[in-house]
Design an enzyme around this catalytic site. Sequence first.
Site, PDB file in Angstrom:
ATOM      1  CE1 TYR A  47      48.950  15.710  24.357  1.00  0.00           C
ATOM      2  CE2 TYR A  47      50.566  17.248  23.465  1.00  0.00           C
ATOM      3  CZ  TYR A  47      49.747  16.833  24.510  1.00  0.00           C
ATOM      4  OH  TYR A  47      49.739  17.531  25.687  1.00  0.00           O
TER       5      TYR A  47
ATOM      6  CE  LYS B 274      55.467  21.333  21.086  1.00  0.00           C
ATOM      7  NZ  LYS B 274      54.545  20.281  20.817  1.00  0.00           N
TER       8      LYS B 274
ATOM      9  CG  ASP C 292      48.008  20.451  16.288  1.00  0.00           C
ATOM     10  OD1 ASP C 292      48.863  21.366  16.264  1.00  0.00           O
ATOM     11  OD2 ASP C 292      47.719  19.818  17.321  1.00  0.00           O
TER      12      ASP C 292
HETATM   13  C1  LIG Z   1      53.130  20.208  21.601  1.00  0.00           C
HETATM   14  C2  LIG Z   1      51.886  20.039  20.824  1.00  0.00           C
HETATM   15  C3  LIG Z   1      50.647  20.575  21.243  1.00  0.00           C
HETATM   16  C4  LIG Z   1      50.476  21.209  22.584  1.00  0.00           C
HETATM   17  O1  LIG Z   1      51.257  22.343  22.735  1.00  0.00           O
HETATM   18  P1  LIG Z   1      51.619  22.851  24.223  1.00  0.00           P
HETATM   19  O2  LIG Z   1      52.325  24.138  23.991  1.00  0.00           O
HETATM   20  O3  LIG Z   1      52.465  21.787  24.829  1.00  0.00           O
HETATM   21  O4  LIG Z   1      50.322  23.012  24.938  1.00  0.00           O
HETATM   22  C5  LIG Z   1      49.571  20.484  20.400  1.00  0.00           C
HETATM   23  N1  LIG Z   1      49.670  19.886  19.194  1.00  0.00           N
HETATM   24  C6  LIG Z   1      50.832  19.350  18.766  1.00  0.00           C
HETATM   25  C7  LIG Z   1      50.885  18.731  17.414  1.00  0.00           C
HETATM   26  C8  LIG Z   1      51.952  19.393  19.570  1.00  0.00           C
HETATM   27  O5  LIG Z   1      53.088  18.802  19.158  1.00  0.00           O
END
Ligand SMILES: *Cc1c(COP(=O)(O)O)cnc(C)c1O
Length: 430
Positions: A146, A269, A241
Amino acid sequence: MSKSDKKSAALYQRARAVIPGGVSSPVRAFRAVGGTPLFMAKGEGAFVTDADGQRYLDFVGSWGPLILGHAHPEVVKAVTATCRKGMTFGAPCAAEVELAERIVRSYPGLEQVRFVSSGTEAVMSAIRVARAATGRQTILKFAGCYHGHADHLLVAAGSGLATFGQPSSAGVPPAFAAETRVLPLDDEAALRELMQREGSRLAAVIIEPVPANHGLLLQRIEFLKALREETSRSGTILIFDEVISGFRLGAGGAAAHYGITPDMATFGKVIGGGMPVGAFGGTRTVMGRLAPDGDTYQAGTLSGNPVAMAAGITTLKILERDAGWVHLESLGASAERILKPVLARAPFPMHLVRLGSLIWLSLHEAGAPRAATSLTPQANARFAKLFHDMLDRGIYLPPSAYEVLFLSLAHTEEHLNVFAAALDDALKTA
Ligand SMILES: *Cc1c(COP(=O)(O)O)cnc(C)c1O
């Protein structure tokens, strides 16, 4: 059902009138487990308290940011002190330089970062720069990873071997999805085959090096190495990511953990310490494509605001000062030791998959898959019951069998024992 959810239920009803589905982000609605989402009123350390005054030991941690636990006193102090001096200026501030320096210093190969307000924005912007820097359009992602909800990433694999993207959401133009290729994780042969055919047309390959959004799909290092090798060969930008893994596995994220340096990385995060912060970075050459120096536009009204930066800086400082990652690893190891005998007694297959402070309770027969596979309806039903049985016992788990549990420095071994006892008890009625 939870013990009492009168106030949550009333709030949910009001919310549904004015907010689609009653929530600001879909998974919060408890659709995978049924029942009424708990409206949270308060968080302290490892605990949350809902609108009905019930207290839960929390393993969601706001889905990753709260690596120090809820309302860490030093973070709260830094944020409130900063607020008093103005919350946003729309002008540069010293704090963003400090946080950028910390990130660049900590993460392998990074020379520059720019701040945004979410992980989604970080990924979206990284891909734009990668396209600008390479002059190519197509990107490759992996099923089960994701990367936020930007159009060209809300794409699922179509059927067939070399997979053409199909939108996995209404409202995403098929033409956007057509620029996204999707492959399974853990499959070097499929990767090499696609790279041979299309590598020279690929702007970027993006991966969660520690895929943690479809359970925890830990990758073999050989697969990650093949990715590095193939992208270097074709001049494709490799994007890690690290929105979850960055500053959670350690200061150098998954890149340092595996000893593989990507061309670009995205963060979110943890680096915001609970405030809305994302960042993307790479070499000076690639990042130099961004306006105002370069031709690639990217911007944000609240990007790099002092309050969000203060939360992030304080969080990273504490992690460094208190050997946070060493503690989190030992806490994770304790969780594994304490929970494994309980899982062994479960009346159905239940396995613990872990890296550092990320834990997944896998309900797959086979234990720990390395590529995205669906859980059976039976496994999902088992999780739904378990989720509510755990709520009744004062434990707040993520409301889906595909989500990982996040440990924080506010958790103790005692909390893990409480968790294990509740789980043991809940599984007796499963
Ligand atoms: C949470 C997440 C996102 C998106 O971040 P948001 O702050 O929710 O837009 C993108 N990549 C990864 C791996 C994530 O866990």
